[in-house]
Design an enzyme around this catalytic site. Structure first.
Site, PDB file in Angstrom:
ATOM      1  N   CYS A  12      -1.168   5.207 -11.309  1.00 22.58           N
ATOM      2  CA  CYS A  12      -1.365   5.388  -9.871  1.00 22.58           C
ATOM      3  C   CYS A  12      -0.668   6.679  -9.488  1.00 22.58           C
ATOM      4  CB  CYS A  12      -0.783   4.211  -9.076  1.00 22.58           C
ATOM      5  SG  CYS A  12      -0.859   4.448  -7.275  1.00 22.58           S
ATOM      6  N   ASN A  13      -1.421   7.653  -8.993  1.00 24.21           N
ATOM      7  CA  ASN A  13      -0.845   8.945  -8.647  1.00 24.21           C
ATOM      8  C   ASN A  13       0.165   8.834  -7.506  1.00 24.21           C
ATOM      9  OD1 ASN A  13      -2.636  11.325 -10.053  1.00 24.21           O
ATOM     10  ND2 ASN A  13      -3.888   9.528  -9.656  1.00 24.21           N
ATOM     11  N   ASP A  36       0.848  -1.196   0.000  1.00 21.18           N
ATOM     12  CA  ASP A  36       0.000   0.000   0.000  1.00 21.18           C
ATOM     13  C   ASP A  36       0.882   1.245   0.000  1.00 21.18           C
ATOM     14  OD1 ASP A  36      -1.835   2.044   0.483  1.00 21.18           O
ATOM     15  OD2 ASP A  36      -3.036   0.835   1.866  1.00 21.18           O
ATOM     16  N   CYS A  66      -6.471  10.562  -7.572  1.00 21.44           N
ATOM     17  CA  CYS A  66      -6.355   9.133  -7.300  1.00 21.44           C
ATOM     18  C   CYS A  66      -7.110   8.433  -8.418  1.00 21.44           C
ATOM     19  CB  CYS A  66      -6.949   8.784  -5.937  1.00 21.44           C
ATOM     20  SG  CYS A  66      -6.823   7.026  -5.548  1.00 21.44           S
ATOM     21  N   ALA A 108       1.927   6.450  -6.314  1.00 26.55           N
ATOM     22  CA  ALA A 108       3.146   5.691  -6.594  1.00 26.55           C
ATOM     23  C   ALA A 108       4.181   6.514  -7.350  1.00 26.55           C
ATOM     24  CB  ALA A 108       2.805   4.420  -7.376  1.00 26.55           C
ATOM     25  N   THR A 116      -4.721  10.987  -2.106  1.00 26.44           N
ATOM     26  CA  THR A 116      -4.149  10.543  -0.842  1.00 26.44           C
ATOM     27  C   THR A 116      -3.161  11.593  -0.327  1.00 26.44           C
ATOM     28  OG1 THR A 116      -2.250   9.460  -1.865  1.00 26.44           O
ATOM     29  CG2 THR A 116      -4.291   8.169  -1.702  1.00 26.44           C
TER      30      THR A 116
END
Length: 234
Positions: free
Chosen positions: A82-83, A51, A192, A85, A124
């Protein structure tokens, strides 16, 4: 169409539904008259990646390993829908020696093109940190939810990851978007990749920038030679 298109490597699975949506857009945005006109895509859909929202995980190491394997399989340029990451973008590029199409930069640039000075981001904590830096580089400020509402947003996000794509999730996302608008946001970024699974332009009162959609379009353009390759790592 020329058959000299570049092979795209996709670091996926974060989460799986968002990756499938990205791959569908990639296919839809590619002009093709036959199968052979499409871009070759090598995707590692790895939901086992730690995660990205939990401090202290070895997500960067796992992503670097994935990127290296994609290069070994024949990938020539990378994308990662994936933002959050993208905090590991440097290690991914160093490990693979391949350039990564940067979805955070694409979204920040698109927000700037609207003329907005204050940008609301639904993302996030990790994604918000990235967007704050990228938006500042484009002379824009970030508008975020207050801490208690950010926590509620994360709860909604994890429900979406668990497969809840119903009306309640959409209403909750609409509520967060409206809070950002009232706090002064002039444009919104779906920061996200799960957000656009339940929210689109019709659901909000501001323009909604979808980084995953921009990423799919840019990957098509790069792989077909319409846009230059991103800078490869040194």
């Amino acid at each position: 169409m020329s058959d000299s298109s570049l092979t795209l490597g996709v670091l996926g699975g974060m989460g799986p539904a968002a990756t499938v949506e990205f791959l569908a857009k990639l296919q839809a945005y590619t002009p093709a008259e036959k199968d052979q006109d499409h871009i070759r895509v090598i995707a590692d859909i790895n939901p086992k990646a730690p995660d990205r929202n939990v401090p202290g995980t070895n997500a960067g190491d796992v992503l670097a390993e994935m990127a290296g394997a994609l290069r070994g399989a024949g990938a020539e340029v990378l994308a990662m829908p994936c933002n959050t990451a993208h905090a590991h973008a440097d290690v991914i590029q160093r490990a693979s020696g391949l350039p990564l199409v940067d979805m955070i930069e694409l979204a920040a640039r698109a927000a700037g093109q609207t003329g907005a000075m204050r940008v609301g981001v639904l993302g996030t904590k990790g994604a918000l940190k990235l967007y704050r830096e990228y938006l500042a580089a484009h002379a824009m400020g970030l508008v975020a939810l207050p801490p208690e509402r950010q926590e509620a947003f994360m709860q909604t996000l994890y429900r979406i990851k668990a497969g809840d794509l119903g009306d309640a999730a959409t209403r909750e996302m609409q509520g967060y978007a409206e809070e950002l608008r009232k706090a002064g946001a002039e444009v919104l970024i779906a920061g996200c990749t799960e957000v656009p699974l339940v929210l689109d332009d019709r659901d909000v009162r501001l323009k909604l920038v979808d980084p995953g959609d921009l990423l799919a379009r840019q990957c098509v353009a790069v792989c077909l030679g319409w846009e230059p390759m991103p800078h490869a790592p040194a």
